[in-house]
Design a protein around this motif. Structure first.
Motif, PDB file in Angstrom:
ATOM      1  N   SER A 167       0.830  -1.208   0.000  1.00 46.30           N
ATOM      2  CA  SER A 167       0.000   0.000   0.000  1.00 46.30           C
ATOM      3  C   SER A 167       0.860   1.252   0.000  1.00 46.30           C
ATOM      4  O   SER A 167       0.525   2.241  -0.670  1.00 46.30           O
ATOM      5  CB  SER A 167      -0.923  -0.001   1.221  1.00 46.30           C
ATOM      6  N   THR A 168       1.958   1.234   0.740  1.00 45.25           N
ATOM      7  CA  THR A 168       2.855   2.393   0.782  1.00 45.25           C
ATOM      8  C   THR A 168       3.499   2.622  -0.576  1.00 45.25           C
ATOM      9  O   THR A 168       3.623   3.768  -1.039  1.00 45.25           O
ATOM     10  CB  THR A 168       3.940   2.194   1.847  1.00 45.25           C
ATOM     11  N   LEU A 169       3.918   1.543  -1.254  1.00 50.48           N
ATOM     12  CA  LEU A 169       4.522   1.683  -2.574  1.00 50.48           C
ATOM     13  C   LEU A 169       3.516   2.192  -3.602  1.00 50.48           C
ATOM     14  O   LEU A 169       3.817   3.116  -4.383  1.00 50.48           O
ATOM     15  CB  LEU A 169       5.096   0.338  -3.031  1.00 50.48           C
ATOM     16  N   LEU A 170       2.317   1.617  -3.607  1.00 50.44           N
ATOM     17  CA  LEU A 170       1.297   2.050  -4.566  1.00 50.44           C
ATOM     18  C   LEU A 170       0.860   3.485  -4.293  1.00 50.44           C
ATOM     19  O   LEU A 170       0.867   4.340  -5.187  1.00 50.44           O
ATOM     20  CB  LEU A 170       0.093   1.105  -4.507  1.00 50.44           C
ATOM     21  N   GLY A 171       0.471   3.739  -3.043  1.00 46.12           N
ATOM     22  CA  GLY A 171      -0.009   5.076  -2.690  1.00 46.12           C
ATOM     23  C   GLY A 171       1.077   6.127  -2.810  1.00 46.12           C
ATOM     24  O   GLY A 171       0.838   7.231  -3.308  1.00 46.12           O
ATOM     25  N   PRO A 175      -7.228  -9.415   2.054  1.00 46.72           N
ATOM     26  CA  PRO A 175      -6.104  -8.483   1.898  1.00 46.72           C
ATOM     27  C   PRO A 175      -6.229  -7.522   0.720  1.00 46.72           C
ATOM     28  O   PRO A 175      -5.715  -6.412   0.782  1.00 46.72           O
ATOM     29  CB  PRO A 175      -4.901  -9.414   1.708  1.00 46.72           C
ATOM     30  N   ILE A 176      -6.904  -7.934  -0.369  1.00 50.18           N
ATOM     31  CA  ILE A 176      -7.018  -7.062  -1.537  1.00 50.18           C
ATOM     32  C   ILE A 176      -7.784  -5.790  -1.184  1.00 50.18           C
ATOM     33  O   ILE A 176      -7.373  -4.667  -1.538  1.00 50.18           O
ATOM     34  CB  ILE A 176      -7.696  -7.785  -2.711  1.00 50.18           C
ATOM     35  N   ALA A 177      -8.905  -5.939  -0.480  1.00 54.00           N
ATOM     36  CA  ALA A 177      -9.675  -4.765  -0.057  1.00 54.00           C
ATOM     37  C   ALA A 177      -8.866  -3.911   0.906  1.00 54.00           C
ATOM     38  O   ALA A 177      -8.930  -2.679   0.864  1.00 54.00           O
ATOM     39  CB  ALA A 177     -10.986  -5.205   0.598  1.00 54.00           C
ATOM     40  N   ALA A 178      -8.084  -4.557   1.774  1.00 56.77           N
ATOM     41  CA  ALA A 178      -7.250  -3.810   2.721  1.00 56.77           C
ATOM     42  C   ALA A 178      -6.171  -3.017   1.989  1.00 56.77           C
ATOM     43  O   ALA A 178      -5.916  -1.851   2.314  1.00 56.77           O
ATOM     44  CB  ALA A 178      -6.625  -4.774   3.718  1.00 56.77           C
ATOM     45  N   ILE A 179      -5.520  -3.630   0.992  1.00 52.72           N
ATOM     46  CA  ILE A 179      -4.488  -2.930   0.217  1.00 52.72           C
ATOM     47  C   ILE A 179      -5.085  -1.724  -0.500  1.00 52.72           C
ATOM     48  O   ILE A 179      -4.510  -0.628  -0.503  1.00 52.72           O
ATOM     49  CB  ILE A 179      -3.834  -3.889  -0.791  1.00 52.72           C
ATOM     50  N   ALA A 180      -6.258  -1.915  -1.110  1.00 52.68           N
ATOM     51  CA  ALA A 180      -6.901  -0.806  -1.823  1.00 52.68           C
ATOM     52  C   ALA A 180      -7.251   0.327  -0.867  1.00 52.68           C
ATOM     53  O   ALA A 180      -7.025   1.508  -1.174  1.00 52.68           O
ATOM     54  CB  ALA A 180      -8.154  -1.311  -2.539  1.00 52.68           C
ATOM     55  N   ALA A 181      -7.781  -0.010   0.311  1.00 54.66           N
ATOM     56  CA  ALA A 181      -8.187   1.016   1.274  1.00 54.66           C
ATOM     57  C   ALA A 181      -6.997   1.808   1.795  1.00 54.66           C
ATOM     58  O   ALA A 181      -7.017   3.044   1.842  1.00 54.66           O
ATOM     59  CB  ALA A 181      -8.940   0.367   2.437  1.00 54.66           C
ATOM     60  N   VAL A 182      -5.938   1.101   2.186  1.00 54.61           N
ATOM     61  CA  VAL A 182      -4.761   1.784   2.726  1.00 54.61           C
ATOM     62  C   VAL A 182      -4.058   2.584   1.636  1.00 54.61           C
ATOM     63  O   VAL A 182      -3.561   3.691   1.886  1.00 54.61           O
ATOM     64  CB  VAL A 182      -3.799   0.766   3.370  1.00 54.61           C
ATOM     65  N   SER A 183      -4.028   2.072   0.409  1.00 52.41           N
ATOM     66  CA  SER A 183      -3.397   2.794  -0.696  1.00 52.41           C
ATOM     67  C   SER A 183      -4.130   4.096  -0.996  1.00 52.41           C
ATOM     68  O   SER A 183      -3.497   5.141  -1.221  1.00 52.41           O
ATOM     69  CB  SER A 183      -3.368   1.919  -1.956  1.00 52.41           C
ATOM     70  N   ILE A 184      -5.450   4.050  -0.996  1.00 53.58           N
ATOM     71  CA  ILE A 184      -6.240   5.252  -1.286  1.00 53.58           C
ATOM     72  C   ILE A 184      -5.959   6.344  -0.250  1.00 53.58           C
ATOM     73  O   ILE A 184      -5.722   7.511  -0.596  1.00 53.58           O
ATOM     74  CB  ILE A 184      -7.744   4.902  -1.323  1.00 53.58           C
ATOM     75  N   HIS A 185      -5.972   5.977   1.017  1.00 55.62           N
ATOM     76  CA  HIS A 185      -5.707   6.966   2.058  1.00 55.62           C
ATOM     77  C   HIS A 185      -4.262   7.460   1.988  1.00 55.62           C
ATOM     78  O   HIS A 185      -3.980   8.638   2.255  1.00 55.62           O
ATOM     79  CB  HIS A 185      -5.999   6.364   3.437  1.00 55.62           C
ATOM     80  N   THR A 186      -3.337   6.570   1.632  1.00 54.70           N
ATOM     81  CA  THR A 186      -1.927   6.959   1.531  1.00 54.70           C
ATOM     82  C   THR A 186      -1.713   7.986   0.432  1.00 54.70           C
ATOM     83  O   THR A 186      -0.903   8.907   0.580  1.00 54.70           O
ATOM     84  CB  THR A 186      -1.064   5.715   1.270  1.00 54.70           C
ATOM     85  N   ILE A 187      -2.418   7.852  -0.690  1.00 51.94           N
ATOM     86  CA  ILE A 187      -2.296   8.830  -1.781  1.00 51.94           C
ATOM     87  C   ILE A 187      -2.637  10.232  -1.270  1.00 51.94           C
ATOM     88  O   ILE A 187      -1.907  11.198  -1.505  1.00 51.94           O
ATOM     89  CB  ILE A 187      -3.205   8.450  -2.956  1.00 51.94           C
ATOM     90  N   GLY A 188      -3.765  10.344  -0.571  1.00 50.65           N
ATOM     91  CA  GLY A 188      -4.180  11.652  -0.079  1.00 50.65           C
ATOM     92  C   GLY A 188      -3.262  12.215   0.983  1.00 50.65           C
ATOM     93  O   GLY A 188      -2.926  13.409   0.967  1.00 50.65           O
ATOM     94  N   ALA A 189      -2.817  11.353   1.910  1.00 50.80           N
ATOM     95  CA  ALA A 189      -1.976  11.822   3.014  1.00 50.80           C
ATOM     96  C   ALA A 189      -0.581  12.210   2.537  1.00 50.80           C
ATOM     97  O   ALA A 189      -0.068  13.288   2.856  1.00 50.80           O
ATOM     98  CB  ALA A 189      -1.895  10.742   4.087  1.00 50.80           C
TER      99      ALA A 189
END
Length: 322
Positions: free
Chosen positions: A132-136, A188-202
């Motif tokens: 998630s950190t890498l994607l976001g 885990p797929i839903a978790a990765i998507a959720a954390v990635s989305i928030h990481t992009i904004g933050a």
């Protein structure tokens, strides 16, 4: 010895007296406003606590004397049970129930060599956090340059990109995961998507603020030499902001480990899910084993991020007085 003449205080001119009086009035006004602000905030805090206590079905204030009862009563039969649960070792208290069946969760790799259940689930959580950190972070890295006022002159472009970032970080990861679970199902797929989305904004907000503080002299030189916008960003801005970008990304990776654990507790998989199950089933040894593993993992991630920062910016940045 003659009497020592005492020097009288210097006399102030009328103009100086007026300045001094005005200063004293401003100081008194500042103190008054400070006391009023503290008083108002204190009253708001007391009112909020009173409202929260009145709204709490269990009467929080009345239950404070029993605050540590759960910790004192929620104890394993033997301290060694914590380590048996952590490494999936057989328990002498085994009675056929799930409470002491630590061997059931083993993940066999080769022959009799296995990975303990909680280590495997911790790897799932770490995988969610780092992917998630890498994607976001990667998407935030691209977007941040379009949100910086010193690189993009179009107000419309900056407005749209910044509003997108605000929207992506407006909701906590657990809320986004709940919304995505209906589409991607639990896991885990839903978790990765959720954390990635928030990481992009933050990270996007932190990144573009760093870009706006960059020294633009290099950019001016490249612009005078006829460099394109991409070339100016690549050679003038990125080298300046990359250390700060890395520091923020490492901090976000630590935050995402905790966020992935919380999301796991609501069906996102990983260590959070098994922690919720062990706590709800009153399995003390398993619960404390997971807490111990979480603590060690968070400390290890923190030390790793510190080591990486030292490698990137140099030891001199961490020396006292440097």
């Amino acid at each position: 010895m003659g009497a020592v003449s005492q020097s009288s205080p210097p006399k102030l001119s009328d103009a100086t007296k007026k300045v001094h009086q005005h200063y004293q009035e401003l100081a008194r006004t500042k103190k008054l406003y400070s006391f009023l602000t503290i008083g108002i905030l204190g009253a708001i805090l007391v009112a909020a606590l009173w409202f929260a206590n009145a709204s709490n079905s269990g009467k929080f204030i009345d239950r404070i004397p029993y605050f540590f009862d759960f910790v004192l009563n929620f104890l394993p039969d033997d301290p060694l049970e914590i380590f048996r649960a952590l490494f999936d070792l057989p328990s002498p208290y085994a009675d056929g129930s799930l409470k002491y069946d630590y061997e059931e969760g083993r993940h066999y790799l080769i022959g009799d060599f296995y990975l303990p259940e909680y280590f495997y689930e911790m790897l799932v959580t770490l995988n969610i956090a780092f992917v998630s950190t890498l994607l976001g972070g990667g998407i935030a890295f691209v977007l941040c340059f379009f949100a910086a006022s010193n690189l993009v002159g179009s107000k419309a472009v900056r407005f749209v990109v910044r509003r997108i970032m605000e929207l992506l970080r407006a909701f906590p990861e657990i809320v986004i995961a709940g919304l995505l679970a209906a589409i991607l199902s639990l896991g885990p797929i839903a978790a990765i998507a959720a954390v990635s989305i928030h990481t992009i904004g933050a990270l996007g907000k932190l990144f573009f603020e760093v870009v706006e503080n960059a020294d633009m002299k290099l950019d001016e030189g490249l612009r005078a030499a006829g460099a394109s916008w991409v070339e100016r960003v690549r050679f003038a801005i990125v080298p300046q902001v990359l250390p700060n970008f890395t520091s923020y990304a490492l901090l976000r990776a630590e935050i995402n480990v905790r966020a992935s654990t919380i999301i796991g507790a609501v069906g996102g998989g990983g260590i959070g899910e098994v922690f919720r199950l062990s706590l709800s089933r009153d399995h003390a040894a398993k619960t404390y084993a997971i807490i111990l593993l979480l603590f060690v993992t968070i400390v290890a991630v923190d030390q790793l991020s510190g080591w990486l920062r030292r490698k990137m910016v140099g030891d001199q940045a961490f020396q006292f007085g440097a």
